[in-house]
Design an enzyme around this catalytic site. Structure first.
Site, PDB file in Angstrom:
ATOM      1  N   LYS A 126      36.800  90.255 -23.006  1.00 38.20           N
ATOM      2  CA  LYS A 126      36.528  89.990 -21.594  1.00 38.20           C
ATOM      3  C   LYS A 126      35.902  91.203 -20.919  1.00 38.20           C
ATOM      4  CE  LYS A 126      40.257  86.612 -21.141  1.00 38.20           C
ATOM      5  NZ  LYS A 126      41.625  86.327 -20.682  1.00 38.20           N
ATOM      6  N   GLN A 179      46.935  88.856 -18.373  1.00 38.62           N
ATOM      7  CA  GLN A 179      46.889  88.231 -19.692  1.00 38.62           C
ATOM      8  C   GLN A 179      48.267  87.712 -20.108  1.00 38.62           C
ATOM      9  OE1 GLN A 179      44.173  87.609 -21.555  1.00 38.62           O
ATOM     10  NE2 GLN A 179      45.471  86.576 -23.046  1.00 38.62           N
ATOM     11  N   ASP A 239      41.691  82.572 -13.024  1.00 34.59           N
ATOM     12  CA  ASP A 239      42.183  81.796 -14.167  1.00 34.59           C
ATOM     13  C   ASP A 239      42.498  80.360 -13.774  1.00 34.59           C
ATOM     14  OD1 ASP A 239      42.143  82.802 -16.723  1.00 34.59           O
ATOM     15  OD2 ASP A 239      43.974  83.975 -16.503  1.00 34.59           O
TER      16      ASP A 239
END
Length: 295
Positions: free
Chosen positions: A53, A97, A120
């Site tokens: 990412k 994460q 997200d």
């Protein structure tokens, strides 16, 4: 005749090229989209994913604020960092994460993220808005699936889509998104899972199958009709002595057999996977534009 392969790598590359141009235009206006990334612990898969990412941000010109914290980081300290990024105007998107260490309440951390920076698409507010069809950040993998279908010319309006898998990350949201009254959706959706009785009864009726069960060979050739479009979300390791690393990656679909009946199919790897990070970048750029009053 074998199915046409839906190339997720190429579709992702096309979208990233579009985003690179968009980011350059924003920078001319003094706007630099920023993504705050938090990784707690040293899980190898999470480390690899976060590194990918970060590299993707760099390639398209997004500012990446990387925070790698030890596994023993307290929930209080993590929440403080999230709050700091909530109030940082340089950060347009926040990514924590998952999974987090067991002593940290994931739900509490996700709830602490500003919904306007929830790139997200996991915050309950954004999930709720998605459910009722309001503008919201859409979860990255499901949104990537819809982009793959649209950009491959697959007609979803009126189509019967069977989703196999009911996770909060893929199955449930992609089913809901395909039901919406909008371009690239308007489908009739059947949501199945590993406890569904006679799964093949449902999959044989599908015009489009989205397999996200997390088990190899969940969908086999006898379970699909001729001409079906197959999106395989699964990534599973199976032992393979012929490979140097001792295993290979396969999806949830028996690819070699199903591709002989399908009209289109995604491979594993190289299908849905590349789209997930790409849509995270997309959401970050959208967030930066919204924060600066740009449509």
């Amino acid at each position: 005749m074998s199915a046409k392969i839906i190339d997720g790598k190429q579709i992702a590359a096309d979208i990233r090229e579009e985003l690179t141009t968009e980011v350059a235009a924003l920078k001319e206006k003094g706007i630099v989209p920023g993504l705050g990334v938090v990784l707690v612990g040293a899980d190898p898969a999470s480390q690899s994913y976060v590194t990918a990412k970060e590299r993707a941000c760099e390639k398209i010109g997004i500012y990446s604020d990387d925070n790698r914290l030890p596994a023993e980081t307290s929930q209080e300290d993590l929440l403080a960092l999230v709050n700091q990024m909530n109030n940082d105007p340089k950060i347009n998107g926040i990514l924590v994460q998952l999974p987090l260490p067991k002593h940290i309440d994931e739900a509490a951390v996700l709830l602490a993220i500003d919904p306007d920076k929830d790139v997200d698409g996991f915050h309950p507010m954004n999930v709720g808005k998605m459910m009722v069809g309001e503008e919201a950040f859409l979860p990255c993998t499901p949104n990537g699936i819809l982009q793959m279908l649209m950009r491959s010319g697959v007609e979803t309006s009126g189509a019967h889509v069977v989703v196999v898998g009911r996770s909060n990350i893929v199955g449930k949201p992609v089913a809901n998104m395909l039901l919406q009254k909008k371009e690239g959706a308007n489908a009739t959706v059947t949501l199945c899972h590993t406890r569904t009785k006679d799964l093949s009864f449902h999959t044989r009726q599908a015009d489009i199958i989205i397999a996200a069960s997390g088990w190899p060979n969940t969908v086999t050739a006898d379970m699909v009709k001729e001409g079906v479009v197959v999106i395989d979300v699964g990534v599973n390791r199976v032992e393979d002595a012929s490979r140097e690393r001792g295993y290979r990656l396969v999806g949830d679909v028996d690819f070699e057999a199903v591709k002989e009946k399908a009209s289109m199919i995604t491979p594993v790897p190289g299908g849905v996977g590349p789209m997930t990070i790409t849509m995270l970048l997309y959401n970050t750029v959208v967030s930066a534009k919204r924060a600066n009053g740009i449509d």
